[in-house]
Design an enzyme around this catalytic site. Sequence first.
Site, short mmCIF file in Angstrom:
data_model
loop_
_atom_site.label_atom_id
_atom_site.label_comp_id
_atom_site.label_asym_id
_atom_site.label_seq_id
_atom_site.Cartn_x
_atom_site.Cartn_y
_atom_site.Cartn_z
N LYS A 1 0.83 -1.31 -0.17
CA LYS A 1 0.14 -0.12 0.14
C LYS A 1 0.78 1.29 -0.03
O LYS A 1 0.62 2.10 -0.74
CB LYS A 1 -0.90 -0.08 1.23
N ASN A 2 1.99 1.37 1.05
CA ASN A 2 2.52 2.58 0.98
C ASN A 2 3.54 2.83 -0.13
O ASN A 2 3.67 4.16 -0.36
CB ASN A 2 3.61 2.68 2.33
N CYS B 1 -3.75 13.12 12.61
CA CYS B 1 -4.45 11.81 12.63
C CYS B 1 -4.14 11.16 13.94
O CYS B 1 -3.74 11.78 14.83
CB CYS B 1 -3.99 11.04 11.62
N ARG C 1 1.53 14.80 12.94
CA ARG C 1 2.06 14.74 11.63
C ARG C 1 2.05 15.94 10.67
O ARG C 1 1.48 15.96 9.54
CB ARG C 1 1.23 13.50 10.81
N ASP D 1 5.09 0.51 12.08
CA ASP D 1 3.91 -0.09 11.45
C ASP D 1 3.69 -1.61 11.79
O ASP D 1 2.48 -2.06 11.55
CB ASP D 1 3.94 0.05 9.87
N ARG E 1 -8.50 0.04 4.89
CA ARG E 1 -7.36 1.18 4.07
C ARG E 1 -6.32 0.36 3.77
O ARG E 1 -5.52 0.68 2.69
CB ARG E 1 -7.10 2.20 5.17
C1 UD1 Z 1 5.13 6.55 6.33
C2 UD1 Z 1 4.07 5.71 5.94
C3 UD1 Z 1 3.47 4.95 7.50
C4 UD1 Z 1 4.71 4.93 8.28
C5 UD1 Z 1 5.98 5.87 8.38
C6 UD1 Z 1 7.21 5.60 9.29
C7 UD1 Z 1 3.00 6.02 3.99
C8 UD1 Z 1 1.65 6.23 3.46
N1 UD1 Z 1 3.14 6.08 5.31
O1 UD1 Z 1 4.30 7.87 6.75
O2 UD1 Z 1 2.75 3.75 7.40
O3 UD1 Z 1 4.24 4.42 9.87
O4 UD1 Z 1 6.32 6.34 7.12
O5 UD1 Z 1 7.84 4.49 8.69
O6 UD1 Z 1 4.07 5.60 3.57
N2 UD1 Z 1 7.35 14.56 10.43
C9 UD1 Z 1 7.50 15.75 10.43
N3 UD1 Z 1 7.41 16.65 9.56
C10 UD1 Z 1 7.24 16.42 8.31
C11 UD1 Z 1 7.15 15.19 8.02
C12 UD1 Z 1 7.21 14.05 9.10
O7 UD1 Z 1 7.54 16.25 11.77
O8 UD1 Z 1 7.02 17.12 7.23
C13 UD1 Z 1 7.49 13.58 11.48
C14 UD1 Z 1 6.18 12.67 11.46
O9 UD1 Z 1 5.22 13.35 12.36
C15 UD1 Z 1 6.89 11.42 12.46
C16 UD1 Z 1 8.29 11.21 11.65
O10 UD1 Z 1 8.49 12.62 11.37
O11 UD1 Z 1 6.70 11.77 13.87
C17 UD1 Z 1 8.07 10.33 10.59
O12 UD1 Z 1 7.21 10.35 9.73
P1 UD1 Z 1 7.33 9.94 8.25
O13 UD1 Z 1 8.62 8.92 8.01
O14 UD1 Z 1 7.20 11.33 7.41
O15 UD1 Z 1 6.09 9.28 8.09
P2 UD1 Z 1 4.92 9.18 6.88
O16 UD1 Z 1 5.81 9.33 5.48
O17 UD1 Z 1 3.94 10.18 7.19
#
Ligand code: UD1
Length: 429
Positions: free
Chosen positions: A22-23, A120, A125, A310, A402
Amino acid sequence: MDSIAITGGGQLKGQIPISGAKNSAIKLMVASLLTDEPLRLTNMPRLADTRFLGKLLNHLGTSIVESDGPDGPESVLHTPTIRSHFAPYDLVRQMRASFNVLGPLVARNGQAKVSLPGGCTIGARPVDLHLKAIEALGAQIDLHEGYVYAQAPRGLRGAEIEFPFVSVGATEHAMLSAVLAKGETVLSNAACEPEIEDLADCLNAMGAQVSGAGTPVIRIVGVDRLSGATHAVITDRIEAGTYAVAAAMTGGEVRLTNTRADLIEALLVKLEEAGVGVTRTNDGVVIRRNGSRLKAVNVDTAPYPGFATDLQAQFMALMTLAEGESVIRETIFENRFMHAPELRRLGADIVVSGPEARVTGVDHLEGAPVMATDLRASVSLVIAGLAARGNTHVSRVYHLDRGFERLEEKLTACGADVRRIKGDGSVDE
Ligand code: UD1
């Protein structure tokens, strides 16, 4: 609203084919915005999240044709022109990763107006790293009334971007934006998740020049245009890990196929420490446990190749039946223990304090009504329900839909007693 009824206590025995990730699929679908030629994605999972994103892409001008090809389920996405550069709140809020259309819209179209995704259940996030990366690539960014307005009338240009911490989404978003920028982009402290490599492989098949994906430094030499391509979505390591934990928790023997053991190595090592039998095979892994009690092991979540956040909820479910105390530390998201109180309803002994959960193994769990709170939390409740005595009823399973394709079917094929109860009260066997 559908729910899932489980009668637990049986062992899982059989084979489970793992679907496409999915991701990864949702970022690959977004990549189709970067070309006016068709992008054919095979090994596509059919999930609520891919449907939500499909609706947004349709709105932006992408046609999507789904079929069952010789290589399994596939989707052909085609965006001859960008019909709209506006991604409304209603379409973005259904699926956070929809936000990743921002960079590609600016790259191909010079402008975009995309709703901020909002928080969320697992944490705030924010998307600040995404916005900083796109700004560094030369876009002018303004925020008004919950929307991001981005403009780069003369196109994006390459830049050196160092992420202050690892973000999967921001790394992917920067890649999706930089492939059509003028000049070279270097991303440092980039995420190394396998889905990043998958995205790079797909972009390169489309004519992009991306190197270093899967390492902390990614180099992208911008090209003038991208073409269509065919790409197979990487296997879903989180789905594989989830069924591995389910097999470990219920006992029995399950062969996971169409997947790669190396992608879940951090989990497999922990399963082995807990006393679970693990055999790595050419196309996946066999998980077996025969009667012996699980041993408590500690886990800290970490970016890849560390233990995936995850899979944290599922592993916590497993530890509820292990002998001794397990300390589980969540280091990626600040609020990712929503499953703990629900697991307690099944009889688990879990004490949460900040980013740490202490799980003391109990002799057995007992079925109860529980509520899904997020995607991975909900599947941890299903796993716990499979191992619990009696009946467990998991409500709000739209979270599950989802990200888990044909979950009841895959579990039932291994002997589980899992039924979907439709929102109207009818049972889907
Ligand atoms: C992706 C995955 C999710 C997984 C996560 C970590 C998808 C759709 N989702 O989520 O299933 O749990 O990676 O492996 O691929 N952060 C910030 N600012 C930003 C972006 C992120 O502060 O602009 C923080 C987030 O809140 C979190 C951390 O960075 O605490 C890591 O998040 P991130 O790796 O970006 O996760 P996602 O890409 O949202």
